[in-house]
Design an enzyme around this catalytic site. Structure first.
Site, mmCIF file in Angstrom:
data_model
loop_
_atom_site.group_PDB
_atom_site.id
_atom_site.type_symbol
_atom_site.label_atom_id
_atom_site.label_comp_id
_atom_site.label_asym_id
_atom_site.label_seq_id
_atom_site.Cartn_x
_atom_site.Cartn_y
_atom_site.Cartn_z
ATOM 1 C CB CYS B 131 -0.838 0.055 1.243
ATOM 2 S SG CYS B 131 -1.885 1.739 1.383
ATOM 3 C CB THR B 194 -1.822 2.030 -6.894
ATOM 4 O OG1 THR B 194 -1.420 2.203 -5.585
ATOM 5 C CG2 THR B 194 -3.218 1.589 -7.006
#
Lengths: 238, 302
Positions: B131, B194
């Protein structure tokens, strides 16, 4: 899939779009709208219902061309398809008694369906509407269909015009400074005020936690727990 | 005999099909249950959990980019305990595999979270060491092969669930991280999380996000994610979940051909909520049309 039956400019940079086949909802709720199969703009755009004709099933949305998404919307022609997810969120509670509505700029749009619903739910109530615009007014005639009084201000501070001591409930939608001013005045007067908030959204249905706001009851998702909140819950963080 | 071309074995779990909802994109399932026909999927990954929960990041959290979006949610979640009590029963009722995604700020937090999840009926534990939106921990564990291996080994030792380690594309040497996690006992890898990106509000002359950087997802990252999945699949022998910008059938097929056993769909669900359910149907038709006994026949053919 909804179909665009009308998409016209009603004031500078302000468009009215009518959809048939879109899900119907309540005042203050919204649709997540997107051109199908477009990857850019990528996300759907949340637009509140501006009015609903239940007989024909037509949904009217009024939007301002601000970013890429709304600019792309403004170029769509009659007959174009639109992906419409909704109705999303929780709308305005229809409090019994006289009502005062305060709208700033494009924030006036969801208040039209609210005026409509308030009138329908209690025909004898008194509805007063204050509308503030920076340069050019719109939707005035439409508000006249439902409201007893419509006052319009251009270039001023619309909350200055509103008296918070007379009605059973107050409703506001517009820029954050306007909502904050309204919330402070309502709190001082002990008035019941409901405000509609907005924020960039990804999902629009409460799954991504992209649009949370801080409230007295903890984090709330604007798209799912709102967009309408009691101003007392959130005004200290606006 | 029934024709079940999409049934997929993944980490010892039998999935109806290889289409999973990526963590953070369907919450805990409630909001998308009907809109995205979740019960039709192979599985869903929970929103990233942390031991004690989190309120997430302040300031803007979402910013649209060309064919994608930047997010800086910051793992807003109710905590592992409340997840088990309040969210898991609903997720279980959907009738697809349940994958709990576990993040953390420290080693002890990961280990305690994983231990607590031993009491829960989940199918797979997805260890989120990728994350980018929390300031300490998170991606820090997934950047470096040694720290990734370390946390993988410790969580694996504590957890009774199959362990899927979710990797970050922001690691300077992703293949080294992948190999280290395999070596440390990971049962599978999921990638990519991401990409670190940035947006600037040029009117205000300041970054859009309070954390300055945020995570980029969506179709914009697909070709890079595909290359990374391909590289990792060449380097490890444990199963891989391919993630990153899947928008259509061709994208999912590409991940499978590149070596992924299953795919996770994320951002595209926001843009078109029926994406995953449609993909299940399209993959079924693809198998039929190409006379495949099972979709696994195309996995890793490149």
């Amino acid at each position: 899939m909804a179909v665009i039956s009308e998409n016209i400019e009603i004031a500078k940079g302000i468009f009215k779009m009518c959809l048939s086949g879109a899900p119907l909802g309540e005042a203050g709720q919204f649709l997540m709208l997107k051109q199908p199969d477009s990857l850019d703009p990528f996300l759907a755009r949340p637009l509140s219902y501006c009015n609903i004709d239940k007989n024909s099933g037509t949904v009217t949305l009024v939007y301002q061309t601000i970013g890429k998404g709304t600019k792309a919307f403004s170029k769509l022609k009659q007959g174009s398809l639109m992906q419409a997810v909704g109705p999303c969120g929780r709308g305005f509670p229809l409090v019994s008694g006289n009502a005062v509505l305060i709208g700033g700029g494009i924030g006036t749009a969801p208040l039209l369906l609210l005026a409509h619903a308030l009138r329908e739910s209690q025909p004898e109530r008194h509805i007063k509407v204050h509308l503030g615009f920076r340069e050019e007014a719109y939707l005035i005639k439409e508000f006249g269909q439902y409201a007893d009084e419509v006052s319009v201000d251009i270039g001023g501070i619309i909350t200055d015009a509103a008296d918070f001591s007379q009605a059973a409930a107050y409703y506001a939608c517009g820029p954050e400074p306007m909502l904050k001013a309204a919330a402070l005045k309502a709190e001082k007067a002990g008035a019941e005020l409901y405000i509609s908030l907005e924020k960039n959204m990804a999902c629009g249905v409460g799954a991504c936690f992209g649009c949370t706001c801080k409230t007295k009851g903890g984090n709330k998702r604007i798209c799912k727990d709102g967009p309408v909140f009691n101003a007392l819950e959130v005004h200290d963080v606006l | 005999m029934s024709y079940e071309p999409l049934v997929t074995e993944f980490l010892g779990v039998t999935l109806k099909n290889p289409v999973l909802a990526a963590s953070g994109t369907v919450g805990f399932g409630r909001e998308y249950e009907t809109l995205a026909s979740l019960s039709k999927l192979g599985g869903i990954c929970s929103k990233g959990l942390t031991l004690n929960g989190s309120l997430g990041n302040d300031g803007p959290r979402i910013y649209e980019t060309p064919a994608g979006l930047l997010n800086s949610i910051g793992l807003e979640n109710p905590g592992v305990g409340r997840f088990i009590k309040e969210e898991l029963p609903f997720m279980r009722s959907l009738g697809c595999a349940v994958i709990a995604n576990l993040g953390g700020h420290s080693e002890i937090e990961y280990i305690k979270g994983a231990s607590l999840l031993n009491d829960a009926e989940i199918d797979i534990l997805e260890l989120n060491i990728s994350c980018p939106n929390i300031l300490d921990g998170g991606m820090a564990f997934g950047i470096d092969p040694k720290s990734a291996a370390d946390i993988t080994k410790k969580v694996k030792a504590k957890s009774r669930h199959p362990l899927l380690v979710k990797l970050t594309p922001n690691a300077p040497d992703l293949i080294a991280v992948a190999a280290a996690c395999e070596e440390a006992g990971a049962d599978g890898l999921s990638l990519v999380n991401t990409f670190l990106g940035m947006a600037i509000d040029t009117k205000l002359r300041k970054p859009v996000f309070n954390n300055v950087y945020a995570g980029l997802s969506g179709p914009a990252i697909f070709p890079i994610a595909l290359r990374m999945v391909h590289e990792v699949c060449k380097a490890v022998s444990i199963p891989v979940a391919g993630i990153g910008g899947i928008a259509a059938k061709e994208d999912a097929l590409s991940f499978l051909m590149a070596g992924a056993s299953v795919v996770q769909i994320g951002s595209m669900t926001f843009a078109a909520p029926d994406t995953m359910a449609k993909l299940v149907d399209e993959l079924y038709d693809y198998c039929k049309l190409n006379a495949l006994e099972n979709i696994r026949q195309i996995v890793g053919i490149l």
